[in-house]
Design an enzyme around this catalytic site. Structure first.
Site, PDB file in Angstrom:
ATOM      1  N   GLU A 223       0.803  -1.236   0.000  1.00  0.00           N
ATOM      2  CA  GLU A 223       0.000   0.000   0.000  1.00  0.00           C
ATOM      3  C   GLU A 223       0.837   1.288   0.000  1.00  0.00           C
ATOM      4  O   GLU A 223       0.627   2.187   0.815  1.00  0.00           O
ATOM      5  CB  GLU A 223      -0.958  -0.010   1.202  1.00  0.00           C
ATOM      6  CG  GLU A 223      -1.890  -1.212   1.195  1.00  0.00           C
ATOM      7  CD  GLU A 223      -2.769  -1.339   2.442  1.00  0.00           C
ATOM      8  OE1 GLU A 223      -2.784  -0.406   3.262  1.00  0.00           O
ATOM      9  OE2 GLU A 223      -3.429  -2.379   2.592  1.00  0.00           O
TER      10      GLU A 223
ATOM     11  N   ASN B  56       1.944  -5.270  -3.074  1.00  0.00           N
ATOM     12  CA  ASN B  56       0.553  -5.622  -2.727  1.00  0.00           C
ATOM     13  C   ASN B  56      -0.254  -4.356  -2.415  1.00  0.00           C
ATOM     14  O   ASN B  56       0.213  -3.486  -1.684  1.00  0.00           O
ATOM     15  CB  ASN B  56       0.609  -6.520  -1.473  1.00  0.00           C
ATOM     16  CG  ASN B  56      -0.717  -7.157  -1.117  1.00  0.00           C
ATOM     17  OD1 ASN B  56      -1.376  -7.761  -1.975  1.00  0.00           O
ATOM     18  ND2 ASN B  56      -1.130  -7.040   0.144  1.00  0.00           N
TER      19      ASN B  56
ATOM     20  N   HIS C  96     -10.506  -6.260  -1.805  1.00  0.00           N
ATOM     21  CA  HIS C  96     -11.535  -5.941  -0.805  1.00  0.00           C
ATOM     22  C   HIS C  96     -12.695  -5.256  -1.531  1.00  0.00           C
ATOM     23  O   HIS C  96     -12.645  -4.055  -1.814  1.00  0.00           O
ATOM     24  CB  HIS C  96     -10.959  -5.025   0.282  1.00  0.00           C
ATOM     25  CG  HIS C  96      -9.891  -5.678   1.102  1.00  0.00           C
ATOM     26  ND1 HIS C  96     -10.153  -6.744   1.937  1.00  0.00           N
ATOM     27  CD2 HIS C  96      -8.560  -5.441   1.215  1.00  0.00           C
ATOM     28  CE1 HIS C  96      -9.026  -7.118   2.539  1.00  0.00           C
ATOM     29  NE2 HIS C  96      -8.045  -6.355   2.113  1.00  0.00           N
TER      30      HIS C  96
ATOM     31  N   GLU D 196      -6.305 -10.821  -0.764  1.00  0.00           N
ATOM     32  CA  GLU D 196      -7.063 -10.509   0.465  1.00  0.00           C
ATOM     33  C   GLU D 196      -8.554 -10.367   0.152  1.00  0.00           C
ATOM     34  O   GLU D 196      -9.208  -9.429   0.622  1.00  0.00           O
ATOM     35  CB  GLU D 196      -6.571  -9.201   1.107  1.00  0.00           C
ATOM     36  CG  GLU D 196      -5.093  -9.150   1.394  1.00  0.00           C
ATOM     37  CD  GLU D 196      -4.645  -7.877   2.105  1.00  0.00           C
ATOM     38  OE1 GLU D 196      -5.495  -7.117   2.615  1.00  0.00           O
ATOM     39  OE2 GLU D 196      -3.424  -7.645   2.150  1.00  0.00           O
TER      40      GLU D 196
ATOM     41  N   ASP E  34     -12.399 -10.162   0.003  1.00  0.00           N
ATOM     42  CA  ASP E  34     -13.674 -10.273   0.723  1.00  0.00           C
ATOM     43  C   ASP E  34     -14.691  -9.409  -0.011  1.00  0.00           C
ATOM     44  O   ASP E  34     -14.329  -8.509  -0.768  1.00  0.00           O
ATOM     45  CB  ASP E  34     -13.580  -9.929   2.221  1.00  0.00           C
ATOM     46  CG  ASP E  34     -12.746  -8.699   2.566  1.00  0.00           C
ATOM     47  OD1 ASP E  34     -12.699  -7.760   1.742  1.00  0.00           O
ATOM     48  OD2 ASP E  34     -12.161  -8.670   3.661  1.00  0.00           O
TER      49      ASP E  34
HETATM   50  O1  G3I Z   1      -2.021  -5.350  18.699  1.00  0.00           O
HETATM   51  C1  G3I Z   1      -3.163  -5.377  19.535  1.00  0.00           C
HETATM   52  C2  G3I Z   1      -3.039  -6.478  20.484  1.00  0.00           C
HETATM   53  O2  G3I Z   1      -1.910  -6.295  21.304  1.00  0.00           O
HETATM   54  C3  G3I Z   1      -4.345  -6.550  21.306  1.00  0.00           C
HETATM   55  O3  G3I Z   1      -4.302  -7.712  22.074  1.00  0.00           O
HETATM   56  C4  G3I Z   1      -5.568  -6.598  20.395  1.00  0.00           C
HETATM   57  C5  G3I Z   1      -6.859  -6.541  21.162  1.00  0.00           C
HETATM   58  O4  G3I Z   1      -7.907  -6.146  20.344  1.00  0.00           O
HETATM   59  O5  G3I Z   1      -5.539  -5.528  19.497  1.00  0.00           O
HETATM   60  C6  G3I Z   1      -4.385  -5.705  18.738  1.00  0.00           C
HETATM   61  O6  G3I Z   1      -4.252  -5.139  17.522  1.00  0.00           O
HETATM   62  C7  G3I Z   1      -5.241  -5.330  16.518  1.00  0.00           C
HETATM   63  C8  G3I Z   1      -4.689  -6.278  15.435  1.00  0.00           C
HETATM   64  O7  G3I Z   1      -5.555  -6.280  14.312  1.00  0.00           O
HETATM   65  C9  G3I Z   1      -4.513  -7.693  15.925  1.00  0.00           C
HETATM   66  O8  G3I Z   1      -5.749  -8.231  16.277  1.00  0.00           O
HETATM   67  C10 G3I Z   1      -5.482  -3.962  15.949  1.00  0.00           C
HETATM   68  O9  G3I Z   1      -6.112  -3.149  16.931  1.00  0.00           O
HETATM   69  C11 G3I Z   1      -6.316  -4.040  14.698  1.00  0.00           C
HETATM   70  O10 G3I Z   1      -6.356  -2.741  14.108  1.00  0.00           O
HETATM   71  C12 G3I Z   1      -5.673  -4.996  13.730  1.00  0.00           C
HETATM   72  O11 G3I Z   1      -6.471  -5.025  12.565  1.00  0.00           O
HETATM   73  C13 G3I Z   1      -5.858  -5.594  11.415  1.00  0.00           C
HETATM   74  C14 G3I Z   1      -5.655  -4.516  10.358  1.00  0.00           C
HETATM   75  O12 G3I Z   1      -5.093  -5.108   9.199  1.00  0.00           O
HETATM   76  C15 G3I Z   1      -4.749  -3.396  10.820  1.00  0.00           C
HETATM   77  O13 G3I Z   1      -4.700  -2.394   9.860  1.00  0.00           O
HETATM   78  C16 G3I Z   1      -6.787  -6.664  10.879  1.00  0.00           C
HETATM   79  O14 G3I Z   1      -6.880  -7.738  11.813  1.00  0.00           O
HETATM   80  C17 G3I Z   1      -6.253  -7.194   9.550  1.00  0.00           C
HETATM   81  O15 G3I Z   1      -7.221  -8.014   8.950  1.00  0.00           O
HETATM   82  C18 G3I Z   1      -5.979  -6.025   8.612  1.00  0.00           C
HETATM   83  O16 G3I Z   1      -5.429  -6.550   7.420  1.00  0.00           O
HETATM   84  C19 G3I Z   1      -5.105  -5.607   6.392  1.00  0.00           C
HETATM   85  C20 G3I Z   1      -3.921  -6.164   5.650  1.00  0.00           C
HETATM   86  O17 G3I Z   1      -2.863  -6.437   6.537  1.00  0.00           O
HETATM   87  C21 G3I Z   1      -3.471  -5.187   4.539  1.00  0.00           C
HETATM   88  N1  G3I Z   1      -4.568  -4.855   3.675  1.00  0.00           N
HETATM   89  C22 G3I Z   1      -5.775  -4.386   4.334  1.00  0.00           C
HETATM   90  C23 G3I Z   1      -6.229  -5.389   5.390  1.00  0.00           C
HETATM   91  C24 G3I Z   1      -7.522  -4.948   6.027  1.00  0.00           C
HETATM   92  O18 G3I Z   1      -7.332  -3.754   6.747  1.00  0.00           O
END
Ligand code: G3I
Length: 382
Positions: free
Chosen positions: A179, A221, A257, A285, A287
């Site tokens: 990105e 990506n 997405h 990715e 969905d």
């Molecule tokens: O890191 C903390 C962790 O310490 C804590 O225990 C937990 C409790 O909720 O939160 C944790 O972080 C979260 C992390 O996912 C792990 O669950 C973040 O708040 C949350 O923002 C994060 O979201 C991820 C997101 O990327 C971040 O931008 C999503 O799961 C993941 O599906 C998403 O994936 C991205 C790809 O990597 C790139 N392309 C877009 C895609 C969708 O946003």
């Protein structure tokens, strides 16, 4: 030609290659398949997505939630049985592997790689360089840092070598740069951009990654590359320029997405034009979200929405099947309960974006993919 599935496959191949035929609303069982079965009986069903994908050499992947893998039995079984490739949804990101500067925690990522080996799955590494999910010591927002430009360059180089060497030989495709452009096709002015004074960091990171693991396929990506427009055009020019500089880039990942509120993109022609640059391409990715109820985030507001979702899933898969350079098709997880979508798109609420419901039962979207794969024997082998 004696087997019924083969006859079916000829007609569907014509449909696949000829246009945008969508199977909607069907949840019919596929015929019992026997072709392409390895001599030793596989540990997964012959009508699983992975088995059906194997008939054209297409890897069917999933993003893996490591809070569920191993502890949630049904989740773990589906991951093993249905998919031939796995991507770490979060546990290979920089914030996860080096939360404390200089201290690496590979444990969860290693568990996923071990699971993949045990289940004969390939691994997509995600992601080496991104402006999100960076460790707090480096940057809280991806655009500002307390480190000097020289320090930023040095920590990035160290990170690339540490990560690539740790997983050397275990990762099939790496999302090396994620990105780097906005939707207007402008480079994001991240800490990397600022440290290098431009997009020169991209070539350096690909070169370092190739040095560290020469056999891994290295990908750029991004999302919204599916649509022809400023962003897709900017990435196209980037890839052309990297190729001209002999930078080792091997592929372009189309995140995929999608939302039913937008028209279906001209995905296949975009896959084709990147493939024509000599790149592998992949859906990384996928969905397909739709408007859902505020108090039931995976229940569509319009009960007919699933037909549009099935169509988008089907057309995305067929676009990939039709392009020989498209080597993997990866939904971003499989169960609606674990999707990032409802938490991110909540005004208005969207959800129901994946192929299994909240109880991990396959939805009609799953059966559409299964049927398309079953009928795709005429697609080019990869
Ligand atoms: O890191 C903390 C962790 O310490 C804590 O225990 C937990 C409790 O909720 O939160 C944790 O972080 C979260 C992390 O996912 C792990 O669950 C973040 O708040 C949350 O923002 C994060 O979201 C991820 C997101 O990327 C971040 O931008 C999503 O799961 C993941 O599906 C998403 O994936 C991205 C790809 O990597 C790139 N392309 C877009 C895609 C969708 O946003």
């Amino acid at each position: 030609m004696g087997r019924p599935w083969l006859l079916l496959s000829v007609t569907s191949a014509a449909a696949l290659l000829g246009g945008q035929l969508a199977f909607v609303g069907s949840a019919t069982a596929v015929p019992d398949l026997v072709a392409d079965r390895p001599s030793a009986a596989p540990a997964y069903p012959a009508d699983s997505l992975r088995a059906l994908g194997a008939r054209t050499g297409l890897k069917i992947g999933t993003a893996v939630n490591m809070d569920q893998l191993g502890s949630n039995e049904k989740y773990t079984q589906i991951t093993a049985e249905q998919f031939s490739s796995v991507t770490a949804e979060n546990v290979m990101k920089w914030a996860e592997v080096e939360a404390v500067r200089g201290t690496y925690t590979w444990e969860k990522a290693d568990q996923m790689v071990a699971f993949a080996k045990k289940n004969k799955q390939l691994v997509r590494g995600h992601t080496l360089l991104w402006h999100n999910q960076l460790p707090a010591w480096l940057s809280s927002d991806g655009y500002t840092t307390t480190l000097s430009n020289d320090e930023v360059k040095a920590v990035l180089k160290k990170h690339v070598f540490a990560q690539l060497r740790h997983f050397k030989g275990d990762v099939w495709q790496w999302d090396v740069v994620n990105e780097a452009f906005d939707d207007n096709g402008q480079p994001r002015e991240t800490i990397w951009y600022k440290a290098w004074g431009g997009t020169g960091y991209i070539a350096d990171v690909f070169r370092w990654a190739h040095q560290a693991d020469p056999k891994a396929l290295l990908f750029y990506n991004d999302y919204n590359l599916e649509f022809t427009g400023p962003k897709s055009n900017a990435v196209y020019e980037l890839v052309k320029s990297l190729k001209a500089q002999r930078v080792p880039i091997h592929g372009v990942g189309f995140q995929g997405h999608l939302s039913t509120q937008y028209g279906y993109p001209d995905l296949q022609s975009n896959l084709e034009r990147f493939a024509a640059l000599g790149q592998k391409v992949a859906l990384t990715e996928v969905d397909v979200r739709t408007f859902t109820q505020a108090d039931a985030v995976n229940t569509p507001v319009n009960p007919l929405a699933s037909y549009a979702q099935e169509s988008y899933w089907s057309r995305s898969l067929k676009a990939c099947l039709a392009v020989r350079a498209c080597i993997s098709f990866t939904p971003w997880g499989f169960g609606d309960s674990y999707s990032w979508v409802p938490g991110w798109f909540d005004d208005p609420q969207e959800g129901a974006a994946l192929i299994y419901d909240e109880q991990l039962n396959p939805k009609s979207q799953y059966y559409v993919l299964q049927q398309d794969l079953a009928l795709a024997a005429g697609a080019p082998r990869r």
